[in-house]
Design a protein around this motif. Structure first.
Motif, PDB file in Angstrom:
ATOM      1  N   SER A  93      55.182  41.092  26.698  1.00 48.80           N
ATOM      2  CA  SER A  93      54.004  40.261  26.954  1.00 48.80           C
ATOM      3  C   SER A  93      52.966  41.097  27.687  1.00 48.80           C
ATOM      4  O   SER A  93      53.300  42.056  28.394  1.00 48.80           O
ATOM      5  CB  SER A  93      54.373  39.016  27.779  1.00 48.80           C
ATOM      6  OG  SER A  93      54.859  39.379  29.060  1.00 48.80           O
ATOM      7  N   TRP A  94      51.722  40.750  27.471  1.00 49.42           N
ATOM      8  CA  TRP A  94      50.622  41.462  28.104  1.00 49.42           C
ATOM      9  C   TRP A  94      49.408  40.553  28.171  1.00 49.42           C
ATOM     10  O   TRP A  94      49.314  39.538  27.477  1.00 49.42           O
ATOM     11  CB  TRP A  94      50.285  42.742  27.343  1.00 49.42           C
ATOM     12  CG  TRP A  94      49.777  42.543  25.931  1.00 49.42           C
ATOM     13  CD1 TRP A  94      48.475  42.442  25.532  1.00 49.42           C
ATOM     14  CD2 TRP A  94      50.571  42.394  24.743  1.00 49.42           C
ATOM     15  NE1 TRP A  94      48.403  42.258  24.170  1.00 49.42           N
ATOM     16  CE2 TRP A  94      49.677  42.228  23.659  1.00 49.42           C
ATOM     17  CE3 TRP A  94      51.947  42.390  24.489  1.00 49.42           C
ATOM     18  CZ2 TRP A  94      50.111  42.047  22.349  1.00 49.42           C
ATOM     19  CZ3 TRP A  94      52.382  42.219  23.187  1.00 49.42           C
ATOM     20  CH2 TRP A  94      51.482  42.059  22.131  1.00 49.42           C
ATOM     21  N   SER A  95      48.454  40.932  29.016  1.00 51.54           N
ATOM     22  CA  SER A  95      47.221  40.156  29.168  1.00 51.54           C
ATOM     23  C   SER A  95      46.069  40.924  28.545  1.00 51.54           C
ATOM     24  O   SER A  95      45.821  42.077  28.925  1.00 51.54           O
ATOM     25  CB  SER A  95      46.931  39.891  30.649  1.00 51.54           C
ATOM     26  OG  SER A  95      47.981  39.162  31.241  1.00 51.54           O
ATOM     27  N   ARG A 143      50.575  36.362  37.900  1.00 52.85           N
ATOM     28  CA  ARG A 143      51.307  37.414  37.189  1.00 52.85           C
ATOM     29  C   ARG A 143      50.580  37.876  35.930  1.00 52.85           C
ATOM     30  O   ARG A 143      50.779  38.993  35.464  1.00 52.85           O
ATOM     31  CB  ARG A 143      52.713  36.929  36.823  1.00 52.85           C
ATOM     32  CG  ARG A 143      53.630  36.747  38.018  1.00 52.85           C
ATOM     33  CD  ARG A 143      55.027  36.398  37.562  1.00 52.85           C
ATOM     34  NE  ARG A 143      55.040  35.156  36.788  1.00 52.85           N
ATOM     35  CZ  ARG A 143      56.104  34.687  36.151  1.00 52.85           C
ATOM     36  NH1 ARG A 143      57.236  35.365  36.164  1.00 52.85           N
ATOM     37  NH2 ARG A 143      56.033  33.541  35.485  1.00 52.85           N
ATOM     38  N   TRP A 144      49.724  37.001  35.377  1.00 55.22           N
ATOM     39  CA  TRP A 144      48.983  37.358  34.169  1.00 55.22           C
ATOM     40  C   TRP A 144      47.836  38.306  34.468  1.00 55.22           C
ATOM     41  O   TRP A 144      47.405  39.058  33.595  1.00 55.22           O
ATOM     42  CB  TRP A 144      48.413  36.117  33.496  1.00 55.22           C
ATOM     43  CG  TRP A 144      49.396  35.176  32.909  1.00 55.22           C
ATOM     44  CD1 TRP A 144      50.755  35.250  32.988  1.00 55.22           C
ATOM     45  CD2 TRP A 144      49.090  34.007  32.152  1.00 55.22           C
ATOM     46  NE1 TRP A 144      51.325  34.194  32.333  1.00 55.22           N
ATOM     47  CE2 TRP A 144      50.335  33.410  31.800  1.00 55.22           C
ATOM     48  CE3 TRP A 144      47.916  33.405  31.739  1.00 55.22           C
ATOM     49  CZ2 TRP A 144      50.395  32.237  31.047  1.00 55.22           C
ATOM     50  CZ3 TRP A 144      47.973  32.233  30.995  1.00 55.22           C
ATOM     51  CH2 TRP A 144      49.213  31.656  30.644  1.00 55.22           C
ATOM     52  N   GLN A 167      46.883  32.673  36.043  1.00 56.31           N
ATOM     53  CA  GLN A 167      48.167  32.800  36.720  1.00 56.31           C
ATOM     54  C   GLN A 167      48.250  34.193  37.314  1.00 56.31           C
ATOM     55  O   GLN A 167      47.856  35.175  36.691  1.00 56.31           O
ATOM     56  CB  GLN A 167      49.329  32.550  35.753  1.00 56.31           C
ATOM     57  CG  GLN A 167      49.350  31.141  35.180  1.00 56.31           C
ATOM     58  CD  GLN A 167      50.618  30.821  34.408  1.00 56.31           C
ATOM     59  OE1 GLN A 167      51.631  31.496  34.564  1.00 56.31           O
ATOM     60  NE2 GLN A 167      50.555  29.791  33.587  1.00 56.31           N
ATOM     61  N   ARG A 176      47.459  35.171  28.000  1.00 60.72           N
ATOM     62  CA  ARG A 176      48.667  36.001  27.937  1.00 60.72           C
ATOM     63  C   ARG A 176      49.169  35.998  26.499  1.00 60.72           C
ATOM     64  O   ARG A 176      49.223  34.945  25.845  1.00 60.72           O
ATOM     65  CB  ARG A 176      49.757  35.432  28.857  1.00 60.72           C
ATOM     66  CG  ARG A 176      50.976  36.341  29.039  1.00 60.72           C
ATOM     67  CD  ARG A 176      50.672  37.506  29.921  1.00 60.72           C
ATOM     68  NE  ARG A 176      51.880  38.301  30.222  1.00 60.72           N
ATOM     69  CZ  ARG A 176      51.831  39.505  30.775  1.00 60.72           C
ATOM     70  NH1 ARG A 176      50.664  40.050  31.100  1.00 60.72           N
ATOM     71  NH2 ARG A 176      52.943  40.184  31.019  1.00 60.72           N
TER      72      ARG A 176
END
Length: 205
Positions: free
Chosen positions: A165-167, A82-83, A80, A88
């Protein structure tokens, strides 16, 4: 969308194994959770709870822990935008505040540093990190108050909530360092001393 009858991809299974393999300090209680649906084709979740009087033997009542957290792993094989990747991690931590801490202008920055410091100290690689730190205050009335008779102040609870949140950027899919960081985040939010340290309030027996 993936076929619900097909097994999860190997990359997701490997990531889950690495997260679940981490055994945090005994003051923390780890439990499996049902992951929220529809956030990603594949997901996994766990909770970590701490309590000031926790003995670490599994016999404590943590219905209302002083500090609790949830960690969710999301995986989309197609990625994705945005990820910035295919995985994620999403976390939520809620901790009880001491009297007088509510309204401290520095508290949001301090709460956010709990997360960034935990990720850095664990050596967890990440990108696209974002989130919020919120201070909340709740006052219980009537049958939910658990006390507070006539003329008494109703019970009040002040909390700090961190959502982030973070990847992960680990190329080998081993996310154990992120589980270590999350456990460290919950420990810090609960006010637990560093592992191996003896609290100053504890006197020799």
């Amino acid at each position: 969308m993936p076929d619900p009858n097909s097994p999860p991809p190997a990359a997701f299974r490997s990531a889950v194994r690495s997260l679940a393999s981490v055994r945090p300090r005994p003051e923390l209680v780890v439990r499996s959770l049902e992951a929220p649906p529809r956030l990603a084709p594949f997901s996994w979740a766990t909770s970590v709870e701490a309590d000031i009087g926790h003995r670490g033997d599994g016999t404590d009542d943590l219905d209302e822990p002083d500090t609790s957290g949830r960690l969710i792993l999301l995986h989309d094989p197609d990625g994705q935008e945005r990820w910035e990747g295919t995985f994620r991690l999403v976390c939520f931590v809620q901790a009880r505040l001491e009297p007088g801490q509510l309204g401290d202008d520095m508290l949001p920055r301090i709460g956010w540093s709990w997360l960034t410091d935990a990720l850095e100290h664990a050596g967890a690689g990440f990108t696209a990190l974002g989130g919020t730190v919120t201070q909340t205050s709740s006052v219980r009335f009537g049958g939910l108050s658990g006390g507070g008779g006539p003329g008494e102040e109703p019970p009040r609870e002040d909390d700090v909530e961190l959502r982030a949140s973070w990847s992960p950027t680990e190329s080998d899919g081993d996310l154990a360092r992120h589980a270590v960081a999350f456990a460290s985040l919950v420990s810090t939010a609960a006010g637990l001393p560093p592992v191996g340290a003896v609290p100053l309030s504890r006197s020799p027996g």
